[in-house]
Design a protein around this motif. Sequence first.
Motif, PDB file in Angstrom:
ATOM      1  N   LEU A  22       0.684  -1.272   0.141  1.00 39.03           N
ATOM      2  CA  LEU A  22      -0.067   0.050   0.093  1.00 39.03           C
ATOM      3  C   LEU A  22       0.900   1.190   0.038  1.00 39.03           C
ATOM      4  O   LEU A  22       0.581   2.052  -0.604  1.00 39.03           O
ATOM      5  N   SER A  61       0.983   3.763  -3.046  1.00 37.81           N
ATOM      6  CA  SER A  61       0.588   5.565  -2.939  1.00 37.81           C
ATOM      7  C   SER A  61       1.615   6.200  -3.498  1.00 37.81           C
ATOM      8  O   SER A  61       1.045   7.420  -3.717  1.00 37.81           O
ATOM      9  N   TYR A 101      -5.803   6.716  -6.910  1.00 42.54           N
ATOM     10  CA  TYR A 101      -6.376   6.277  -5.612  1.00 42.54           C
ATOM     11  C   TYR A 101      -7.920   6.161  -5.984  1.00 42.54           C
ATOM     12  O   TYR A 101      -8.689   5.626  -5.008  1.00 42.54           O
ATOM     13  N   PHE A 126      -6.129  -0.240  -7.108  1.00 46.02           N
ATOM     14  CA  PHE A 126      -5.834   0.401  -5.746  1.00 46.02           C
ATOM     15  C   PHE A 126      -6.957   0.069  -4.720  1.00 46.02           C
ATOM     16  O   PHE A 126      -6.550  -0.169  -3.513  1.00 46.02           O
ATOM     17  N   TRP A 159      -5.675  12.591  -1.066  1.00 40.94           N
ATOM     18  CA  TRP A 159      -4.261  12.101  -1.523  1.00 40.94           C
ATOM     19  C   TRP A 159      -3.486  13.358  -1.995  1.00 40.94           C
ATOM     20  O   TRP A 159      -2.906  13.065  -3.225  1.00 40.94           O
ATOM     21  N   THR A 172      -0.344  11.828   1.350  1.00 36.85           N
ATOM     22  CA  THR A 172      -0.162  10.461   1.021  1.00 36.85           C
ATOM     23  C   THR A 172       1.304  10.317   1.629  1.00 36.85           C
ATOM     24  O   THR A 172       1.416   8.910   2.102  1.00 36.85           O
ATOM     25  N   LEU A 177       1.019   9.437   5.107  1.00 38.02           N
ATOM     26  CA  LEU A 177       0.450   7.964   5.361  1.00 38.02           C
ATOM     27  C   LEU A 177       1.574   6.987   4.931  1.00 38.02           C
ATOM     28  O   LEU A 177       1.405   5.801   5.621  1.00 38.02           O
ATOM     29  N   ILE A 178       2.471   7.144   3.949  1.00 39.50           N
ATOM     30  CA  ILE A 178       3.620   6.195   3.691  1.00 39.50           C
ATOM     31  C   ILE A 178       4.351   6.053   5.063  1.00 39.50           C
ATOM     32  O   ILE A 178       4.630   5.040   5.343  1.00 39.50           O
ATOM     33  N   LEU A 195       2.459   4.159   7.573  1.00 40.86           N
ATOM     34  CA  LEU A 195       2.260   2.655   7.236  1.00 40.86           C
ATOM     35  C   LEU A 195       3.926   1.923   7.404  1.00 40.86           C
ATOM     36  O   LEU A 195       3.911   0.795   8.145  1.00 40.86           O
TER      37      LEU A 195
END
Lengths: 687, 381
Positions: free
Chosen positions: A26, A30, A66, A71, B319, B324, B327-328, B331
């Motif tokens: 993911l 992204s 997205y 995705f 996004w 983004t 978020l990366i 994660l």
Amino acid sequence: MQRGTSKALFELLSSMRFAISLLTVLAIASIIGTVVKQNEPFNAYLNQFGPFWFPVFEELGLYSVYNAGWFLVILAFLVLSTTLCIVRQSAPMLREMRSFREHAREVSLRQFAHQATLPGGLPLDAQRQRVDAYLAANGFKARSNERSDGVLVAAKQGSASRAGYFLAHGAIVLICLGGLLDGNLPLKMQMWLGGKQTTTGNQLIADIPDSARLGENNWSYRGNLYIPEGRSSNVAVLNVNDGILLQELPFTVSLKKFHIDHYENGMPKRFASDIIVTDDATGESFERTIEVNHPFEHRGVVMYQASFDDGGSTLHIAGRNLLHGPALPVLDLQGEVGETLRLNHPRFSYALELTGFTLFNVEDMGEGTTDAGGLGRLRDHLGSGAARPDSGRDMRNIGPSFTFKLRDEAGQAREFQNYMLPIEQGGRWFMYTGMRESQAESFRYLRIPVDEDGQIDTWFAIHNLFFDPARREQLAQRFARSSFGDSAEAAEPRARLAETGRHTLDLFSDRGYETVGRFIDTTIPEAERERAADVFIKILQGLTWEAWQLAREEAGMDALQIDEARAAYLRDTMAALSDSLFYESPLFLQLNAFDQVQASVLQVTRSPGKPLVYLGSLLLVLGVFAMLYIRERRLFVLLKGDAEGLLAMSSNRQTIDVDETFERHTTALRELLAAAGTATPESSATR
Amino acid sequence: MEYAHPSLNQRSWLQRRDLYDWLYALALVAGAGIALVHYHSFMDVYDDIVLIIHVPVLIAMGWYWKPFRVFLAAVAAVALLSIWLYEGDLARAEEVFFLKYLVSSQTAIMWMSALYFIATGSYWLGLAARSEFAEKLASTLVWIGTVMGTAGLFVRWFESYLMGPEIGRIPISNLYEVFVLFSLITALMYLFYEQRYNTRKMGAFVMVVISAAVAFLLWYTFTRGAHEIQPLIPALQSYWMKVHVPTNFIGYGGFALAAMLGVACLLSERGILAGRLPPVRVMEDVMYKAIAIGFAFFTIATILGALWAAEAWGTYWQWDPKETWALIVWLNYAAWLHMRLTKGLRGPILSWWAVIGLGVTTFAFIGVNMFLSGLHSYGNL
Ligand code: HEM
């Protein structure tokens, strides 16, 4: 067999390994959408990637990653995997949270990493009392189990850490589901099932067919509402792929006024729209002001100040001749921003697209500083955080500008940006006009010097004389006469100079200084080039001066005396004459007056998933803190009366403070259970 | 009673407070009270609430971590001295010696920079020469530097109001200011672990990343004049900004700290400096703690960012490249925590992962602003 595979699948999907792989996939997926700019017009992509890759990338959904199917599948797997993980973990975890494991056997306790012996000697009852009291005082819940060889007191604390797991992982599922509701999946469904189709953006709203309209009952959308001042709108535009859809709203919004306020240094301070909302159902109207960071909600639709635009300002433009040959009269043009005018003339034919108007242009017009070196430089940077007056920067509003495109008959367009007012540069004033071949370039500016009356008329008069082949002879003759006088003796050098002047004009009219330079390079030996260049400059200056005087004469004005300011004007004029040969337009469009109409762009959204996402976020935070900061600890105290007892500890985290805690408990319990019962207070005080 | 053992008579948390704890708490309550009364007309409800919430939070921090009390007192003293010297006139920054060379905001931040550089050298000297004195000196310098830097930010806040009431704003809204913030938060977090684990030997590594941030800061100041206070553009005029940014930097600080410990672990495992650094087990523990706190706060920060985006742009998540990349980063560290906590992984892989994690974080922090275009426009270089 069937059961076997589904069980294996369940185990795979709910496994840690799969989860970590998913998180990694993911994260990498992204990245794509941050590298390829998203949701641009398809033309831009075609330019960027070329005809081969463009369709490939389109197929892969890279222009809207997205929202791409693949995705969403990854996200769906994340939801699935997290859900299955919760399902799989819940039974053992709940058991773990509830149980005290008071039936643990001594042999298994002896396997623990943290274990210690406890002194025996006290009666079992006394031991139990002391241990129970100790555990209670230290925040443990305990349960004891009497067995043949003694008593096992099993205690635990921090079980809520496990609840954190449910909160955090459940939250991820909630957030993803909420996000899915607000994403464009509902829209895609309507397009598949409801037969909705996008349409192209460049048509009148009234012409847009029903198949591209979404009704008021649509429960999730995000679109833009474009309203010029004094007008109203009740449909939002949704950009989908390369087309648009219209979203009907349950109310009408009219824009009374759009405000832009600036700080003293020209930075924008406030964008606000005074709007009137009229409800369709009740017919009620009310006024509101929407600002950036201050949205407004009505009937479940939230409106935000998203951006602004020109709302069709009227521009009054003078088109001034830049062609060579007999000069054209000044053209009088008028149009609204957004309009396309035809420029038709025997010598050219263009479509003039008026694309924008900006009232304020704040630019740094400073010249930079010559920084002090070393310590002086450091000293300059001490003190307050306020900008120093000598910082070399000078933010200034340089007045209105407008942009337009000139499209030729082959469809090729160049973009221009013209300022309305002269701009100062190094004490002299210029009219700026920028040109570029494509959006990707930055503007290259032609600077037309402003004359003593603050106008550019003089420059155009000189231009028209200079670049009209029919007038060259006259200019050259004048120039030669002013150098050698009218006398007959000087007839020969005068004729030669006139010849040179004419030649110079021919050269210069082609590509300005460039052709003159090339001529020098190809015909004159290297040693003499510098001098020759000087001579050419002098000749050009002389010619320009003559053109200026001739222009004045023809306009019925007096001749001028040269002075320093006029010499500078002369140099700027020549530079602009040379540059104008690269300015690909038959006309210079001078903005003379305008009537500004602004437009506000409001974003309107309906996001039913929002409460879900917010709830999920709250749970996520609680869960993460619980998992990371509530420490689960289990103590097992095996008491045997006279014989040596056993203390064992387990924790769900292997951190160094587990060791410390264990040591603390061991010391305290050992002293507490020491047969004499007289412990030294200092050494055992728990902190 | 027979078993009235001291270990059973747990004194309550409140009873264990000493005189200084109470004085500290009193000073905070009084300070907040004075501010509320004195500046009431300048503050809205949110300001009042935030100010009041700060009191228990800061009291708790000082009680939990004693040196924080002295730190805060020193920051208050320096900042108040500066404000007193200003007498409400910005021009005095150039005229008054103590302002120009000690406690105006720019000068204080320059002091912070210099002290951090010297401290870095001193930590390395301590490591190389096994000199406890050098290490002690280094950590004292970091403390003083942090006091100066923090006071510098507070003074900058004050100065922005001196420039004009409409320009006044909290100094955490451009790249320059957040770099100062980053350096300070990372230094404070480090000082906390230094004390908690009772070893100064990790400083040599941690101060390297702080020095790098400071070097960037200086470059940014000297070549771009980035230190000049600018008013806030409309998009940043939001309460969310004030909570989102500092929270984010606790996250970044934690990740930076962890990465530097990762480097130390990797070297140590290869036998480099092994005898001089703390045991790998200890450093790994600090690395975990730093990532844990970083992750927790980064989670909050990302959520706060989403709440802000919802108010400013109309969508909590769209996004945008900055979002983004956040978020990366998130994660990435989630995967790291899973690896360590649930798979029980230890050793070089996790250290490498933490180091690479800092690369990803740095990209999210400045790389996105430099290389990618998006809505987060505040930090263009
Ligand atoms: C996708 C499937 C996922 C699975 C199967 C999974 C599984 C697990 C498991 C089994 C634990 C250990 C719980 C415990 O013993 O306390 C855990 C912990 C954790 N999970 Fe996940 N998880 C998943 C997704 C995520 C995601 C997307 C995140 C995002 C951040 C996340 C964050 C965490 C965190 C921070 C911990 C803390 C470690 C701990 O306290 O043990 N997990 N996860």
